[in-house]
Design an enzyme around this catalytic site. Structure first.
Site, PDB file in Angstrom:
ATOM      1  N   SER A  45       0.851  -1.189   0.000  1.00 37.22           N
ATOM      2  CA  SER A  45       0.000   0.000   0.000  1.00 37.22           C
ATOM      3  C   SER A  45       0.884   1.234   0.000  1.00 37.22           C
ATOM      4  CB  SER A  45      -0.887   0.019   1.237  1.00 37.22           C
ATOM      5  OG  SER A  45      -0.136   0.380   2.392  1.00 37.22           O
ATOM      6  N   ASP A  46       0.328   2.376  -0.429  1.00 38.04           N
ATOM      7  CA  ASP A  46       1.005   3.625  -0.140  1.00 38.04           C
ATOM      8  C   ASP A  46       0.806   3.882   1.354  1.00 38.04           C
ATOM      9  OD1 ASP A  46       2.435   5.971  -0.419  1.00 38.04           O
ATOM     10  OD2 ASP A  46       1.390   6.594  -2.231  1.00 38.04           O
ATOM     11  N   CYS A  47       1.542   4.829   1.887  1.00 37.57           N
ATOM     12  CA  CYS A  47       1.639   4.935   3.346  1.00 37.57           C
ATOM     13  C   CYS A  47       0.384   5.549   3.966  1.00 37.57           C
ATOM     14  CB  CYS A  47       2.887   5.721   3.700  1.00 37.57           C
ATOM     15  SG  CYS A  47       4.367   4.881   3.071  1.00 37.57           S
TER      16      CYS A  47
END
Length: 727
Positions: free
Chosen positions: A246-248
């Site tokens: 995932s992106d953060c």
């Protein structure tokens, strides 16, 4: 790595990883799915933080080579150079990792999994993160991204050097301030023609180890939990064998921003069940509860951990390893003189000369006695590096580069060095430099310097505090995006003041995106787009300004005349955007860039052939340096498919060639049959019709012809039934 060997090795590692995972308890497995993965001492698995950055050099972990920003290196139009850059980055990454491991340092930014490259399409110049990309063109992005991944992951037959990550999958390019709730609506034609090609090639051909999802939704689905993107396309259709991160903190957006889930537990289940394997952030801290509630089954947890353990096995960081050649890399391989020289070379090859009226450049120090260097970026280190940057041991600003060059020239020739006058001219974006001063508090100094100077160099633009990622910036633009294409603050007035002095004016633009000078482009004598040129950028700029090297960069983006020419920022349709679909003339076109030495392209030819049972087109031309300086030129091949709704033309082939004065090279490149077709709203390309192919040193638009006085050579082709026939 060879594709066949890579695929076989991947299956071998996946099998070994599955066996390792089978020895883990459920608690141990759950602890591996978050970026700060826990240790499993009994299995010899150390704690590991998956989050590391290497966009244009090892970032956020101490001293390393800080190369030009991605958008700047894209201006080199040189895929070989991109692999050379990435090879140095991976060497320094391994060196730092090896030393950090000796000291049990497993902090963030200390691993071998680098979340680079960013292969999103820079569709709109307002997007603050556009300078992280390779520009607006799918083909250029594909080729440069492919070779960057090759350089990072290496060519060893058994181990990956470091792991690369293609991000942000898939339709992502702002606005930054609404990315946590925004739905990017895109047609199937634009999806497959523009937004997906680079991801597909990096997954299927470059075998990139990781893919990162985007914050936003695409056509209603959250990208980090999209069944369409992560399962149907990435896994099932493209056969991806790596891991998805995932992106953060993007997963909490499912319920907080997108309204797709009722709470954190549902968001976590949505991400995992639709293909996300690793969480950057802290959402998966709640995975034990989600698992206990039955929202995620153990089979899927096993699958996630298998992909993750396979990556660590490929890197040779777990298991019984005594033959990993990358373990021998030491700190002596960080920030070396060789790497510094490559950094300088990259900066010189990437800057783009946009204007050179009456051949004002290069500047002649036998005739110039005083030089004025003004502007807020003239002596700015921050303007050298862009974002996601590392720490260089030496920074050379443009002012410092000019000063050093002038002193060295005088010493070499036994003459008095030209006097250099300098002023920041104005604040980067405020109306005054000193808080207690009145507005325009440096303008009288600019006027004075112009009075005393034979030539005035205005160094203007932006830096990563003005354009960048939401959360990383704190200025009047809002979340890192730009409101327009104008220079902020009083920078335009500095340029106008220099012009009004009557002295010759050179503008050096340091920015990661297209800018416009509000009509001053016509009045200045020369215009150099330096981008964010890295820690050695000032030295490179000086060598170009004074003619030690000839500029050879090409624009990887379109410079528009004004923001009003563009559709709404939130409109993801490609109509009216980039050189491929715009109808108006550009200020400076994609693929355009001047040189000090004329390099002619003659005898351009294209012919159809069959190679390994498949139709290909073979392009050839002679390239001759007709000037007195060494230089380089990029052979560019554009294809126009004669169908309604198709792009006007698209870059489909390129070859960078360096030539000594008087040297001629015969250049050949091969184009696959698919280069002459369209996706037509589907993953595969359909080739069936008439096309025009343009071969030259620029795109076949009217504005490029106006600026250069030349046009590419056009060929008409009939591409049907698996054959390529030149008419």
């Amino acid at each position: 790595m060879d594709m066949t060997k890579n695929e076989a090795l991947s299956e071998e590692y996946l099998k070994a990883a599955a066996e390792l995972v089978s020895k883990m308890t459920i608690e141990e497995k759950l602890g591996q799915t978050i970026n700060w993965a826990k240790s499993i001492d009994r299995l010899g698995i150390k704690a590991y933080n998956w989050w590391n950055e290497a966009l244009h050099g090892i970032a956020r972990a101490g001293v390393a080579t800080v190369f030009p920003q991605a958008i700047t290196t894209a201006g080199s139009f040189d895929e070989d150079l991109l692999e050379e850059i990435a090879d140095v980055i991976s060497t320094e990454g391994r060196a730092k990792y090896n030393e950090q491991q000796k000291h049990n340092d497993t902090d963030i930014y200390k691993g071998l999994t680098f979340w680079s490259p960013n292969i999103n399409i820079f569709r709109d110049p307002r997007w603050g993160r556009g300078h992280e990309t390779y520009g607006e063109d799918p083909y250029l992005t594909t080729r440069l991204g492919y070779r960057f991944v090759e350089g990072l992951q290496g060519h060893d037959e058994k181990y990956m050097k470091v792991a690369a990550c293609a991000k942000h999958f898939a339709v992502h390019s702002g606005p930054e301030d609404i990315r946590h709730s925004f739905n990017a609506e895109v047609s199937q034609e634009d999806l497959y023609e523009t937004y997906l090609p680079a991801f597909k090639v990096l997954v299927k051909d470059a075998k990139v180890e990781a893919v990162m999802g985007a914050y936003n939704r695409t056509n209603g689905e959250a990208c980090c939990g999209s069944k369409t993107l992560l399962q149907d396309l990435l896994r099932d259709k493209w056969g991806f064998k790596g891991h998805v991160t995932s992106d953060c903190w993007a997963i909490k957006d499912f319920h907080e921003g997108h309204g797709l889930a009722a709470n954190m537990h549902e968001s976590i289940a949505m991400a995992i069940n639709n293909g996300c394997d690793l969480n950057c952030g802290n959402c998966f801290e709640q995975l034990p509860e989600v698992f206990a509630e039955g929202l995620v089954d153990e089979k899927r947890i096993d699958e996630m951990c298998t992909y993750l353990m396979a990556c660590r096995l490929k890197l040779g960081t777990i298991g019984e390893v005594n033959d990993n050649p990358f373990d021998k890399i030491t700190y002596m391989d960080v920030d070396t003189e060789e790497h510094r020289q490559l950094n300088l070379k990259v900066a010189k090859k990437s800057m783009v000369l946009l204007k050179n009226a009456d051949n004002m450049l290069p500047l002649d120090l036998t005739k110039i006695k005083t030089i004025g260097v003004v502007g807020p970026n003239a002596n700015s280190r921050k303007a050298l590096v862009g974002n996601y940057e590392g720490t260089a041991s030496e920074y050379i600003t443009v002012l410092e580069g000019i000063q050093q060059y002038v002193r060295a020239y005088a010493e070499k020739n036994g003459t008095q060095p030209a006097r250099i006058f300098a002023s920041e001219g104005c604040h980067l974006y405020k109306d005054r430099v000193e808080n207690l001063g009145i507005a325009n508090d440096r303008m009288s100094e600019v006027k004075t310097i112009c009075d005393y100077s034979d030539v005035v160099i205005c160094v203007v633009g932006l830096d990563a505090s003005l354009e960048g990622e939401e959360g990383d910036t704190g200025n009047q633009y809002g979340s890192g995006d730009k409101r327009d294409l104008k220079l902020p603050g009083l920078q335009q007035e500095v340029i106008d003041t220099a012009i009004a002095s009557g002295k010759p004016v050179v503008v050096v633009l340091m920015a990661g995106s297209a800018m416009e000078l509000q009509g001053a482009e016509e009045k200045i004598n020369a215009y150099l787009y330096a981008g964010y040129p890295g820690a050695q950028g000032g030295r490179a700029a000086a060598e170009i300004l004074f003619g030690d090297v000839s500029p050879e960069g090409k624009l990887p983006i379109t410079f528009y005349n004004c923001i009003e020419e563009l559709p709404e920022f939130t409109d993801y349709a490609m109509k009216g955007r980039t050189y491929r679909y715009m109808e108006q003339k550009a200020l400076y076109p994609f693929g355009y860039g001047l040189s000090y030495t004329p390099i002619e392209i003659t005898n351009a030819q294209i012919k159809g052939d069959i190679v390994d049972g498949k139709a290909v087109a073979k392009v050839s031309a002679d390239m001759t340096n007709c000037g007195k300086l060494a230089g380089a030129e990029t052979l560019q091949v554009y294809v126009s498919v004669h169908k309604d709704g198709a792009p006007k033309y698209q870059l489909k082939g390129l070859k960078k060639v360096s030539l000594l004065p008087g040297e001629m090279q015969h250049v050949e490149l091969e184009m696959p049959y698919e280069a002459f077709g369209l996706h037509l709203g589907q993953d595969e390309v359909t080739v069936d019709g008439d096309v025009t192919v343009y071969i030259g040193s620029q795109q076949p638009d009217e504005r490029s012809a106006e600026l250069t006085g030349i046009k590419p050579v056009a060929f008409e082709l009939d591409c049907r039934d698996g054959k390529i026939v030149v008419k």
